[in-house]
Scaffold this motif. Structure first.
Motif, mmCIF file in Angstrom:
data_model
loop_
_atom_site.group_PDB
_atom_site.id
_atom_site.type_symbol
_atom_site.label_atom_id
_atom_site.label_comp_id
_atom_site.label_asym_id
_atom_site.label_seq_id
_atom_site.Cartn_x
_atom_site.Cartn_y
_atom_site.Cartn_z
ATOM 1 N N GLU A 1 5.023 -23.183 -45.492
ATOM 2 C CA GLU A 1 3.991 -23.629 -44.548
ATOM 3 C C GLU A 1 3.368 -22.427 -43.829
ATOM 4 O O GLU A 1 2.156 -22.356 -43.644
ATOM 5 C CB GLU A 1 4.598 -24.587 -43.520
ATOM 6 N N ALA B 1 -0.301 -27.804 -42.964
ATOM 7 C CA ALA B 1 0.911 -27.007 -42.750
ATOM 8 C C ALA B 1 1.329 -27.056 -41.282
ATOM 9 O O ALA B 1 2.513 -27.199 -40.955
ATOM 10 C CB ALA B 1 0.675 -25.565 -43.193
ATOM 11 N N ARG C 1 2.992 -30.260 -40.267
ATOM 12 C CA ARG C 1 4.402 -30.339 -40.688
ATOM 13 C C ARG C 1 5.276 -29.429 -39.813
ATOM 14 O O ARG C 1 6.352 -29.820 -39.390
ATOM 15 C CB ARG C 1 4.531 -29.977 -42.173
#
Lengths: 400, 411
Positions: A42, A62, A65
């Motif tokens: 990420e 990204a 998350r």
């Protein structure tokens, strides 16, 4: 996890700047906390964003998350700033902010000790370390008094600034109590570390009040000794783009057709404390003209530098024949370090060439035809040429 | 496989945003979503705030701000958003969200400026007013840093326009406020050097189009008006050369007016008429897409200084350098009355009904009843700080900010 501010004080004073190696292994030790999340992947997405919004969508996913990760992931996000550009720094900062807000509102503890270690590791990005510092200051406000004295020469200009300010305040206090010798020493210390113009000015004023000499052009790293040639034509502002002979060759004994007359190189030295090179002094207050200024910079080694230029005229800057940057804006203002341009000095002689253009405006505030240029590192610390001449005496000193 | 997953996630995200936008619809009438309000007029069409204001009675709350700024606050639902810049070089950029009800800080995001932060000492890096589409806020700074955040403060995307276009800056500072039209954000980054306007996809921050603009410093903000034939929304870009109407989705030029315009006060739209700070004020009525607009009238006596013109009912109001408000007829530009206020002014007045609310640079809020014969100041509140912003006005509340504070003035 440390339990209180006192613990943090102990930790930081015990380990000081020597406990850096701990932070190196920190990232690895934290990997296990978010097993379902491939944090490295990420982060790599965020670090890979490109120009004109390229990678924004992937970065957004990204970040969504990463925001789910626990507080310990914070350190890895901050460490990721080491490899990020300006935009990546902001993506990562925003991610860290969300995690911090959530953890604090949930009553969770943030890894204060690890943040302290991160802060002390000067290999990390200055902005990431400043983030850590501000977070520590928020969680343990008393800690800053212990931390700042060790940051007087910190690579982070923001941390350094706060450390310098403590010295300035202490020096001013001593001066007010009539303890001039002590004040002078503290001001000297502050000047050696100060990088922000307002602090440098304040400290220099303090030293001068106490009868001490201050060489500001040297402190800043201003280039003061030049050869200049002009005027060339800049009618209709076309001279900015036009290539005049000094852009192709530097021959100090040459003569070229200029604007209305033949032009030759002449010496121009500035004694201005802030390195201002007044081109009008060489050619008179002309309009719609262009001039070039040339100097040589002997460097002991090859190294990356920042050229920091202030100019309210259109300008171009070359290093060793390579155009680094140019800007065609006139009379919108000038300040020290207005433009920061990166370049690579080679070992030995380096050729610095500046083109400075004057336009057609006739208002009083458009008379200036000038620039100030200094060489420094990215913190603003002067890089001085091996062949740097002595700083010219200022007009005031000459009068004395 | 990963690509398909991401595409699915993108679609889901858009659906959620659409849903949130629809949910936000019922309260949109109470929002003030950009510079001079959701429709760019500076006027609310319904009663908003008493005319008789009193410091003790009507200052509902006051919150400290961490940095300088002259951008307007904007209001979306129960949240007020404001931008600030702090640090010795104003290179720390702040986006703050306060609760409308009590001013409590709901969240703050800070960023580092990636572009130049030099500006004239009077202005600030936080000069452009944020814009919102009801579910996101778009925040631009003079450093050309642009951020899109959702209403909860989660970063959606960002741009560093100076990183992309290295000579796009103004050493005096930039101030043009972005505007969101449908799913396009329009930004004017106009200056003496690398001057452009750009239509940015509001979903991902990428350029839909980018056009070169006159190489001249320009602090005006774009406005929206309907195309005279199709009724489609057009964005009006103003500059020293005049105004250009552009399709916000494609960047195609619809029409052009080339008789010059101011670079500080912005145009305003009223009843299909574009009132441009050009040779005083010039009233333009757009015609077909490929024809220059019709000039209805022109009045040099209505020349505005820094504040933009505002239309209330059948009249246009401008403020000059001396702080004199001039009321002109919207029909022909004839001067109706003049009233000297305590100036000077940087912010544009806002209003509703017959009242206009002016805040001068010293922080004196003056309420003017425009329906008296010569205009009349009916109340004043002294905020006691330098105020350069245009206020935000929603039902029952006026929001004003200085370099230090954000105020809510309410019933």
């Amino acid at each position: 996890m440390i339990r209180n501010t006192g613990d943090l004080f102990c930790l930081l004073s015990r380990r000081g700047l020597r406990g850096l190696s701990l932070a190196v292994g920190l990232g690895a030790s934290l990997c296990g906390h978010a097993a379902s999340l491939d944090i490295d992947t990420e982060i790599a997405v965020i670090q890979a964003i490109g120009p004109e919004g390229r990678g924004n969508e992937r970065a957004q996913m990204a970040v969504r998350r990463l925001e789910q990760a626990d507080g310990d992931t914070l350190l890895r996000i901050l460490a990721a700033m080491d490899e990020a550009d300006g935009l990546g720094l902001n993506w990562l900062r925003a991610t860290a902010d969300v995690i911090v807000d959530r953890e604090l509102s949930n009553g969770s503890r943030l890894p204060l000790e690890a943040l302290g270690e991160f802060l002390l590791d000067v290999r990390h990005h200055p902005r990431a370390r400043r983030y850590a510092y501000e977070l520590i200051a928020r969680l343990a406000p008393d800690a800053t008094d212990r931390l700042l004295p060790g940051m007087i020469n910190d690579p982070s200009v923001e941390l350094r600034r706060d450390a310098v300010q403590r010295l300035v305040d202490q020096a001013s206090s001593l001066e007010s109590s009539g303890k001039n010798a002590g004040a002078s020493l503290m001001f000297r210390q502050a000047l050696g570390a100060a990088r922000d113009v307002d602090q440098i000015e304040s400290v220099a004023a303090g030293l001068r009040r106490l009868g001490r000499e201050v060489d500001l052009p040297k402190h800043f790293g201003f280039l003061t000794h030049w050869n200049v040639i002009g005027p060339f034509d800049n009618t209709g502002r076309r001279g900015f783009a036009e290539v005049f002979p000094p852009e192709n060759e530097i021959r100090l004994d040459a003569a070229y057709p200029g604007k209305g007359k033949s032009v030759t190189w002449q010496r121009l030295v500035t004694s201005d404390e802030y390195g201002m090179l007044d081109v009008n002094k060489a050619f008179g207050p002309l309009k719609e003209v262009t001039a070039y200024a040339y100097t040589e910079f002997e460097s002991d080694e090859a190294l990356p530098v920042e050229f920091r230029l202030g100019c309210k005229n259109a300008w171009k800057l070359w290093l060793n024949g390579e155009l680094l940057f140019g800007r065609d804006e006139y009379h919108r203002g000038i300040r020290i370090d207005q433009y920061r341009v990166r370049g690579k000095m080679k070992a030995g002689k380096n050729v610095v060439l500046v083109k400075v253009c004057q336009n057609e405006q006739m208002e009083d505030w458009t008379v200036e035809w000038q620039f100030q240029l200094r060489v420094c590192d990215e913190t603003g610390t002067a890089i001085l040429a091996a062949n740097r001449p002595a700083t010219p005496m200022t007009e005031a000193k000459k009068r004395r | 496989m990963l690509k398909r997953f991401e595409e699915t996630e993108q679609v889901m995200r858009r659906c959620i945003l659409l849903f949130l936008s629809i949910c936000a619809l019922p309260i949109q009438g109470q929002d003030w979503k950009q510079f001079r309000g959701s429709d760019g007029s500076g006027i609310l069409g319904h009663p908003a705030l008493p005319a008789k204001l009193d410091m003790d009675e009507h200052v509902d709350w006051k919150q400290a701000l961490p940095g300088r700024g002259l951008s307007s606050p904007i209001v979306v639902g129960d949240r007020v958003f404001v931008s600030c810049a702090s640090g010795v070089n104003q290179d720390r950029l702040h986006v703050r969200c306060h609760a409308v009800s009590d001013g409590a800080l709901m969240w703050e995001r800070q960023f580092w400026a990636t572009g130049r932060t030099m500006c004239h000492e009077k202005t600030s890096v936080a000069a452009p007013t944020p814009a919102s589409d009801g579910s996101r806020v778009f925040v631009l700074f003079s450093s050309n840093d642009l951020f899109c955040l959702d209403l909860e403060g989660r970063l959606q995307w960002l741009r560093g326009l100076t990183a992309d276009y290295p000579n796009a800056s103004n050493s005096l500072g930039m101030a043009s406020s972005p505007i969101v039209i449908g799913d396009t954000l329009v930004v004017q980054s106009e200056n003496d050097s690398e001057s452009f306007a750009v239509g940015i996809d509001a979903d991902n921050g990428k350029n839909r189009w980018r056009m070169d603009r006159p190489k001249a410093a320009n602090w005006t903000s774009p406005v929206v008006m309907d195309d005279a034939v199709s009724g489609k929304k057009l964005v009006i870009l103003q500059s020293s050369k005049g105004v250009t109407a552009v399709d916000p989705a494609s960047g195609e030029i619809a029409w052009n007016y080339a008789d010059g315009a101011s670079t500080i006060p912005s145009s305003v739209v009223a009843g299909g008429i574009l009132l441009v700070p050009s040779n005083g004020i010039t009233a333009l009525r757009p015609r077909s897409a490929d024809a220059e607009p019709e000039q209805l009238w022109r009045s040099s006596r209505l020349r505005p200084a820094t504040p933009s013109p505002v239309v209330l009912g059948e009249h246009l109001y401008t403020v000059n350098q001396a702080g004199v408000v001039t009321c002109g007829s919207l029909k022909d530009g004839d001067r109706v009355w003049q009233l000297r206020l305590k100036g000077p002014f940087s912010g544009t007045p806002v209003g509703w009904g017959q009242y206009l609310y002016f805040v001068n640079e010293k922080g004196l809020l003056q309420v003017v009843d425009t329906e008296t014969e010569e205009g009349e100041i009916v109340s004043q509140i002294d905020l006691g700080e330098t105020v350069l912003c245009t206020p935000a006005l929603v039902d029952g509340a006026l929001f004003v900010r200085s370099d230090q504070h954000l105020w809510k003035i309410a019933e």
